[in-house]
Write a protein that holds these residues in place. Structure first.
Motif, PDB file in Angstrom:
ATOM      1  N   ARG A 191       0.832  -1.212   0.000  1.00  0.00           N
ATOM      2  CA  ARG A 191       0.000   0.000   0.000  1.00  0.00           C
ATOM      3  C   ARG A 191       0.865   1.260   0.000  1.00  0.00           C
ATOM      4  N   LEU A 192       1.913   1.269   0.811  1.00  0.00           N
ATOM      5  CA  LEU A 192       2.808   2.427   0.841  1.00  0.00           C
ATOM      6  C   LEU A 192       3.534   2.587  -0.492  1.00  0.00           C
ATOM      7  N   PHE A 193       3.860   1.475  -1.118  1.00  0.00           N
ATOM      8  CA  PHE A 193       4.530   1.529  -2.415  1.00  0.00           C
ATOM      9  C   PHE A 193       3.644   2.189  -3.466  1.00  0.00           C
ATOM     10  N   ARG A 194       2.371   1.794  -3.530  1.00  0.00           N
ATOM     11  CA  ARG A 194       1.462   2.372  -4.518  1.00  0.00           C
ATOM     12  C   ARG A 194       1.207   3.850  -4.234  1.00  0.00           C
ATOM     13  N   THR A 195       1.205   4.233  -2.954  1.00  0.00           N
ATOM     14  CA  THR A 195       0.966   5.633  -2.611  1.00  0.00           C
ATOM     15  C   THR A 195       2.158   6.510  -2.969  1.00  0.00           C
ATOM     16  N   ALA A 196       3.363   5.994  -2.735  1.00  0.00           N
ATOM     17  CA  ALA A 196       4.571   6.789  -2.972  1.00  0.00           C
ATOM     18  C   ALA A 196       4.953   6.855  -4.440  1.00  0.00           C
ATOM     19  N   LEU A 197       4.412   5.969  -5.253  1.00  0.00           N
ATOM     20  CA  LEU A 197       4.880   5.829  -6.632  1.00  0.00           C
ATOM     21  C   LEU A 197       4.710   7.109  -7.441  1.00  0.00           C
ATOM     22  N   ARG A 198       3.639   7.842  -7.214  1.00  0.00           N
ATOM     23  CA  ARG A 198       3.375   9.047  -8.006  1.00  0.00           C
ATOM     24  C   ARG A 198       4.254  10.224  -7.594  1.00  0.00           C
ATOM     25  N   HIS A 199       4.919  10.132  -6.465  1.00  0.00           N
ATOM     26  CA  HIS A 199       5.651  11.278  -5.935  1.00  0.00           C
ATOM     27  C   HIS A 199       7.163  11.094  -5.971  1.00  0.00           C
ATOM     28  N   VAL A 200       7.661   9.996  -6.500  1.00  0.00           N
ATOM     29  CA  VAL A 200       9.101   9.746  -6.527  1.00  0.00           C
ATOM     30  C   VAL A 200       9.562   9.602  -7.972  1.00  0.00           C
ATOM     31  N   THR A 201      10.854   9.787  -8.170  1.00  0.00           N
ATOM     32  CA  THR A 201      11.449   9.704  -9.493  1.00  0.00           C
ATOM     33  C   THR A 201      12.890   9.244  -9.356  1.00  0.00           C
ATOM     34  N   VAL A 202      13.509   8.966 -10.489  1.00  0.00           N
ATOM     35  CA  VAL A 202      14.938   8.646 -10.525  1.00  0.00           C
ATOM     36  C   VAL A 202      15.647   9.521 -11.562  1.00  0.00           C
ATOM     37  N   ARG A 203      14.965  10.613 -12.016  1.00  0.00           N
ATOM     38  CA  ARG A 203      15.500  11.379 -13.141  1.00  0.00           C
ATOM     39  C   ARG A 203      15.531  12.887 -12.914  1.00  0.00           C
ATOM     40  N   SER A 204      15.313  13.345 -11.714  1.00  0.00           N
ATOM     41  CA  SER A 204      15.382  14.795 -11.511  1.00  0.00           C
ATOM     42  C   SER A 204      16.798  15.252 -11.203  1.00  0.00           C
ATOM     43  N   GLY A 205      17.568  14.455 -10.466  1.00  0.00           N
ATOM     44  CA  GLY A 205      18.925  14.832 -10.092  1.00  0.00           C
ATOM     45  C   GLY A 205      18.994  15.946  -9.073  1.00  0.00           C
ATOM     46  N   ARG A 206      17.920  16.175  -8.342  1.00  0.00           N
ATOM     47  CA  ARG A 206      17.862  17.274  -7.369  1.00  0.00           C
ATOM     48  C   ARG A 206      17.871  16.726  -5.952  1.00  0.00           C
ATOM     49  N   PRO A 207      18.514  17.454  -5.011  1.00  0.00           N
ATOM     50  CA  PRO A 207      18.458  17.025  -3.606  1.00  0.00           C
ATOM     51  C   PRO A 207      17.111  17.333  -2.962  1.00  0.00           C
ATOM     52  N   GLU A 208      16.397  18.315  -3.500  1.00  0.00           N
ATOM     53  CA  GLU A 208      15.072  18.686  -3.007  1.00  0.00           C
ATOM     54  C   GLU A 208      14.145  18.835  -4.209  1.00  0.00           C
ATOM     55  N   PRO A 209      12.886  18.468  -4.080  1.00  0.00           N
ATOM     56  CA  PRO A 209      11.966  18.658  -5.209  1.00  0.00           C
ATOM     57  C   PRO A 209      11.705  20.132  -5.464  1.00  0.00           C
ATOM     58  N   ASP A 210      11.482  20.472  -6.738  1.00  0.00           N
ATOM     59  CA  ASP A 210      11.147  21.834  -7.137  1.00  0.00           C
ATOM     60  C   ASP A 210       9.659  22.057  -6.846  1.00  0.00           C
ATOM     61  N   MET A 211       9.383  22.892  -5.869  1.00  0.00           N
ATOM     62  CA  MET A 211       7.997  23.099  -5.463  1.00  0.00           C
ATOM     63  C   MET A 211       7.178  23.790  -6.546  1.00  0.00           C
ATOM     64  N   ASN A 212       7.825  24.555  -7.419  1.00  0.00           N
ATOM     65  CA  ASN A 212       7.092  25.198  -8.514  1.00  0.00           C
ATOM     66  C   ASN A 212       6.668  24.187  -9.577  1.00  0.00           C
ATOM     67  N   ALA A 213       7.370  23.062  -9.672  1.00  0.00           N
ATOM     68  CA  ALA A 213       7.042  22.030 -10.657  1.00  0.00           C
ATOM     69  C   ALA A 213       6.291  20.858 -10.046  1.00  0.00           C
ATOM     70  N   ALA A 214       6.142  20.842  -8.725  1.00  0.00           N
ATOM     71  CA  ALA A 214       5.473  19.715  -8.063  1.00  0.00           C
ATOM     72  C   ALA A 214       3.982  19.724  -8.365  1.00  0.00           C
ATOM     73  N   SER A 215       3.398  18.535  -8.406  1.00  0.00           N
ATOM     74  CA  SER A 215       1.963  18.399  -8.657  1.00  0.00           C
ATOM     75  C   SER A 215       1.180  18.815  -7.412  1.00  0.00           C
ATOM     76  N   PRO A 216      -0.094  19.160  -7.569  1.00  0.00           N
ATOM     77  CA  PRO A 216      -0.897  19.511  -6.392  1.00  0.00           C
ATOM     78  C   PRO A 216      -0.954  18.397  -5.354  1.00  0.00           C
ATOM     79  N   ALA A 217      -0.950  17.136  -5.802  1.00  0.00           N
ATOM     80  CA  ALA A 217      -0.979  16.029  -4.847  1.00  0.00           C
ATOM     81  C   ALA A 217       0.305  15.988  -4.016  1.00  0.00           C
ATOM     82  N   THR A 218       1.446  16.232  -4.659  1.00  0.00           N
ATOM     83  CA  THR A 218       2.711  16.241  -3.926  1.00  0.00           C
ATOM     84  C   THR A 218       2.776  17.424  -2.971  1.00  0.00           C
TER      85      THR A 218
END
Length: 304
Positions: free
Chosen positions: A188-215
């Motif tokens: 269940r945690l895996f399916r919930t986290a799947l939409r909010h994680v990536t392996v291709r941004s290369g950033r230490p912190e997510p860009d809040m201006n590009a984050a989805s409303p759900a994130t």
């Protein structure tokens, strides 16, 4: 001396009624058994007939469901391709705003969203503090979130190999699907986290201006009004999510990880296909707004 004839008792025939000879006891038992066997046979035939009818109806319904799901899946892939085409043909003056809610030629309602990978938590490069904050928000448990973050850092930084010639991989997470290999990640945690994680941004912190409303809601960040609707980025990697609702109630969600700057001269590369989960909030929003606009507009060549 003359002998007297024996008296006959209960042998007098009733006038007007034919006399029925008494059946032997063995023949009566056989007749009763045959009647019971006939009744049981008729009941068994009835049950078999009902089973055949129910089975035929079930197979027909199952085949119809399979056909509806297949049609919805094809519609979802068509919606993804539509978003890619809009990204490639977009100009600064005519940019497509997302989320896009429209109607496909087959009558299916489509909700197409674009999620930039720079607005997600990178499993390979996110800082331990960002990972801890993210998984604490998902689990609601500070200690569990810290433990999962430590497991991810250990996974992406393997110990030195026994053979000096073999170097550890620079990016152990090749896909977000590898998150289920982390200890403490339940299905269940895996399916919930799947939409909010990536392996291709290369950033230490997510860009809040590009984050989805759900994130943003998950990280307890108030979205900016200007960033509520964003067009497709000029380059980089995005996740296109097509949520399809057919007229018969069938629903299918397809996600595609797309790099808009493809290698070897290609304009784009689809790196991964995934089947998405239903977001209740998006479903309520779509019911409120509807989807009456057509996704595709055919322009008359003579008029142009």
């Amino acid at each position: 001396m003359a002998t007297r004839p024996k008296a006959q008792t209960n042998r007098f025939p009733v006038p007007g009624r034919p006399e029925c000879p008494a059946l032997p006891r063995s023949r009566a038992s056989q007749s009763g058994f045959a009647l019971v066997a006939v009744i049981w046979t008729l009941g068994l035939i009835t049950l078999l007939g009902m089973a055949v009818i129910v089975g035929a109806r079930y197979r027909t319904k199952t085949s119809s469901n399979y056909a509806s799901v297949a049609a919805a899946e094809m519609a979802a892939e068509s919606a993804v391709n539509l978003a890619i085409a809009a990204a490639l043909a977009a100009t600064p003056e005519q940019a497509t705003n997302f989320p896009l809610r429209c109607r496909l030629p087959g009558g299916e309602r489509a909700t197409i969203t674009v999620e930039e990978e720079t607005g997600k938590v990178d499993l390979n490069t996110a800082s331990p503090a960002a990972l801890t904050r993210f998984f604490t928000a998902l689990t609601g448990d500070q200690s569990k979130g810290t433990r999962i973050a430590a497991q991810i850092v250990e996974f992406r930084n393997p110990k030195a190999q026994a053979t000096p010639a073999i170097k550890p991989a620079e990016a152990p997470f090749m896909t977000v699907m590898q998150l289920d290999q982390i200890d403490g990640i339940s299905p269940r945690l895996f399916r919930t986290a799947l939409r909010h994680v990536t392996v291709r941004s290369g950033r230490p912190e997510p860009d809040m201006n590009a984050a989805s409303p759900a994130t943003l809601r998950l990280l307890n960040v108030q979205p900016k009004p200007a960033a509520a609707r964003r067009g497709l980025p000029a380059g980089g990697t995005i996740t296109i999510r097509a949520d399809i609702s057919a007229s018969d109630g069938t629903r299918f969600i397809r996600e595609a990880l797309v790099s808009l700057e493809g290698a070897n001269g290609r304009p784009f590369v689809i790196r991964e296909w995934r089947r998405g989960d239903i977001d209740p909030s998006s479903a309520q929003q779509e019911r409120a707004q509807g989807a009456a606009r057509a996704c595709l507009r055919v322009r008359d060549a003579a008029a142009s």
